[in-house]
Design a protein around this motif. Structure first.
Motif, PDB file in Angstrom:
ATOM      1  N   THR A 223     -62.100  10.129  20.831  1.00 41.11           N
ATOM      2  CA  THR A 223     -63.028   9.249  21.216  1.00 41.11           C
ATOM      3  C   THR A 223     -64.024   9.527  22.239  1.00 41.11           C
ATOM      4  O   THR A 223     -65.169   8.889  22.579  1.00 41.11           O
ATOM      5  CB  THR A 223     -62.426   7.620  21.167  1.00 41.11           C
ATOM      6  N   LEU A 224     -63.678  10.603  22.969  1.00 38.30           N
ATOM      7  CA  LEU A 224     -64.389  11.160  23.993  1.00 38.30           C
ATOM      8  C   LEU A 224     -64.842  12.447  23.788  1.00 38.30           C
ATOM      9  O   LEU A 224     -64.051  13.374  23.139  1.00 38.30           O
ATOM     10  CB  LEU A 224     -63.567  11.157  25.309  1.00 38.30           C
ATOM     11  N   THR A 225     -65.883  12.850  24.373  1.00 41.23           N
ATOM     12  CA  THR A 225     -66.348  14.263  24.259  1.00 41.23           C
ATOM     13  C   THR A 225     -65.447  15.026  25.220  1.00 41.23           C
ATOM     14  O   THR A 225     -65.025  14.588  26.475  1.00 41.23           O
ATOM     15  CB  THR A 225     -67.673  14.612  24.428  1.00 41.23           C
ATOM     16  N   ARG A 226     -65.264  16.283  25.143  1.00 42.22           N
ATOM     17  CA  ARG A 226     -64.771  17.187  25.985  1.00 42.22           C
ATOM     18  C   ARG A 226     -65.531  17.225  27.343  1.00 42.22           C
ATOM     19  O   ARG A 226     -64.654  17.271  28.447  1.00 42.22           O
ATOM     20  CB  ARG A 226     -64.574  18.637  25.364  1.00 42.22           C
ATOM     21  N   GLU A 227     -66.834  17.278  27.290  1.00 46.41           N
ATOM     22  CA  GLU A 227     -67.618  17.243  28.470  1.00 46.41           C
ATOM     23  C   GLU A 227     -67.293  16.099  29.285  1.00 46.41           C
ATOM     24  O   GLU A 227     -67.622  16.158  30.623  1.00 46.41           O
ATOM     25  CB  GLU A 227     -69.107  17.245  28.126  1.00 46.41           C
ATOM     26  N   SER A 228     -66.991  15.092  28.722  1.00 47.29           N
ATOM     27  CA  SER A 228     -66.785  13.772  29.659  1.00 47.29           C
ATOM     28  C   SER A 228     -65.334  13.753  29.972  1.00 47.29           C
ATOM     29  O   SER A 228     -65.097  12.972  30.880  1.00 47.29           O
ATOM     30  CB  SER A 228     -67.137  12.489  28.803  1.00 47.29           C
ATOM     31  N   LEU A 229     -64.269  14.218  29.223  1.00 50.95           N
ATOM     32  CA  LEU A 229     -62.893  14.293  29.545  1.00 50.95           C
ATOM     33  C   LEU A 229     -62.586  14.868  30.732  1.00 50.95           C
ATOM     34  O   LEU A 229     -61.807  14.417  31.567  1.00 50.95           O
ATOM     35  CB  LEU A 229     -62.094  14.783  28.199  1.00 50.95           C
ATOM     36  N   VAL A 230     -62.919  16.319  30.879  1.00 51.88           N
ATOM     37  CA  VAL A 230     -62.764  16.950  32.172  1.00 51.88           C
ATOM     38  C   VAL A 230     -62.978  16.214  33.325  1.00 51.88           C
ATOM     39  O   VAL A 230     -62.276  16.123  34.259  1.00 51.88           O
ATOM     40  CB  VAL A 230     -63.167  18.550  31.927  1.00 51.88           C
ATOM     41  N   PRO A 231     -64.106  15.894  33.635  1.00 51.59           N
ATOM     42  CA  PRO A 231     -64.501  15.461  34.836  1.00 51.59           C
ATOM     43  C   PRO A 231     -63.876  13.968  35.010  1.00 51.59           C
ATOM     44  O   PRO A 231     -63.623  13.510  36.261  1.00 51.59           O
ATOM     45  CB  PRO A 231     -66.105  15.100  34.921  1.00 51.59           C
ATOM     46  N   TRP A 232     -63.463  13.001  33.846  1.00 48.03           N
ATOM     47  CA  TRP A 232     -62.594  11.856  34.086  1.00 48.03           C
ATOM     48  C   TRP A 232     -61.209  12.194  34.506  1.00 48.03           C
ATOM     49  O   TRP A 232     -60.875  11.757  35.501  1.00 48.03           O
ATOM     50  CB  TRP A 232     -62.616  11.300  32.713  1.00 48.03           C
ATOM     51  N   LEU A 233     -60.650  13.454  34.061  1.00 52.54           N
ATOM     52  CA  LEU A 233     -59.345  13.806  34.428  1.00 52.54           C
ATOM     53  C   LEU A 233     -59.323  14.255  36.092  1.00 52.54           C
ATOM     54  O   LEU A 233     -58.600  13.935  36.710  1.00 52.54           O
ATOM     55  CB  LEU A 233     -58.830  15.001  33.509  1.00 52.54           C
ATOM     56  N   SER A 234     -60.455  15.046  36.426  1.00 52.47           N
ATOM     57  CA  SER A 234     -60.438  15.295  37.827  1.00 52.47           C
ATOM     58  C   SER A 234     -60.731  14.079  38.591  1.00 52.47           C
ATOM     59  O   SER A 234     -60.104  13.913  39.666  1.00 52.47           O
ATOM     60  CB  SER A 234     -61.461  16.273  38.038  1.00 52.47           C
ATOM     61  N   GLY A 235     -61.269  13.122  38.123  1.00 48.46           N
ATOM     62  CA  GLY A 235     -61.828  11.908  38.846  1.00 48.46           C
ATOM     63  C   GLY A 235     -60.402  11.195  39.093  1.00 48.46           C
ATOM     64  O   GLY A 235     -60.495  10.212  40.241  1.00 48.46           O
ATOM     65  N   GLN A 236     -59.560  11.194  38.136  1.00 46.15           N
ATOM     66  CA  GLN A 236     -58.291  10.273  38.035  1.00 46.15           C
ATOM     67  C   GLN A 236     -57.564  10.793  39.532  1.00 46.15           C
ATOM     68  O   GLN A 236     -57.106  10.260  40.178  1.00 46.15           O
ATOM     69  CB  GLN A 236     -57.507  10.580  37.299  1.00 46.15           C
ATOM     70  N   LEU A 237     -57.581  12.037  39.836  1.00 41.89           N
ATOM     71  CA  LEU A 237     -56.733  12.707  40.791  1.00 41.89           C
ATOM     72  C   LEU A 237     -57.392  12.306  42.016  1.00 41.89           C
ATOM     73  O   LEU A 237     -56.640  11.936  42.841  1.00 41.89           O
ATOM     74  CB  LEU A 237     -56.723  14.598  40.545  1.00 41.89           C
TER      75      LEU A 237
END
Length: 219
Positions: free
Chosen positions: A174-188
């Protein structure tokens, strides 16, 4: 007039063993491994049951070998040298993590599924090894003198969150890869920010994870 021989190339023992492991990984990722049999692996690899037994004595040996292959691949990718500041390195490492999950989705899903399905010390240790590798790569880049209990707990919780997010993403997209990676880093970054309120040593790390635009100018 020359003719081309289209007969399949004969595999070496190492290639045949790897082909069986790859078949097992795909089956584990698709169906789980608690009910998988040697016959299932043989059928999927299109070889005889006797050939499978030539390389593995039981399904547990295949399971361990398959998980070992998945862990070695993931750890090798995460251990590559990265350039740039800490946030750039984190993004690059996460890109590699997502690439592994995409390219070897069956192996990745098998790795996580087996962490909760199989009750053996060897397979549990392999899953833990992969998780420790992720935590270790972040710690290596943070370079704390001695990671505090709060920091270790934060990183382990983040790894668990990444695992759950990746499994969901692989299934739903449901998310693009381009939006997934910064979201994961933002979680950290967000989790470290929350921990910083309870641990001064973690607070000192937080500035290293800020984007360059948010850091004060040295001019």
């Amino acid at each position: 007039m020359t003719t081309t021989d289209h007969r399949p190339r004969r595999m070496s023992p190492e290639e045949r063993r790897q082909a069986l492991i790859d078949s097992a990984l795909e089956l584990f990722g698709r169906n789980g491994s608690d009910r998988l049999t040697m016959e299932d692996v043989a059928a999927h690899a299109e070889v005889s049951r006797a050939l499978v037994y030539r390389y593995f004595s039981n399904i547990e040996e295949i399971r361990v070998a398959a998980l070992r292959a998945a862990v070695d691949d993931l750890v090798g990718r995460l251990s590559r040298q990265r350039d740039g500041d800490l946030l750039d390195q984190l993004h690059a490492t996460l890109e590699e993590f997502v690439s592994f999950a995409e390219e070897r989705a069956a192996g990745y899903i098998a790795l996580l599924r087996n962490g909760s399905v199989i009750a053996t010390s060897e397979t549990a240790a392999l899953v833990d090894e992969a998780r420790h590798a992720v935590v270790g790569q972040v710690l290596e880049r943070l370079e704390p003198v001695a990671p505090s209990p709060f920091l270790l707990l934060t990183l382990r919780c983040w790894v668990a969150a990444c695992e759950g997010a990746m499994l969901t993403w692989l299934q739903e997209r449901t998310l693009t890869r381009e939006s997934l990676v910064p979201w994961l880093s933002g979680q950290l970054v967000g989790m470290i920010g929350a921990t910083a309120a309870h641990d001064p040593e973690v607070a000192a790390i937080l500035s290293l994870l800020e984007p360059r635009s948010a850091q004060p100018s040295s001019a």
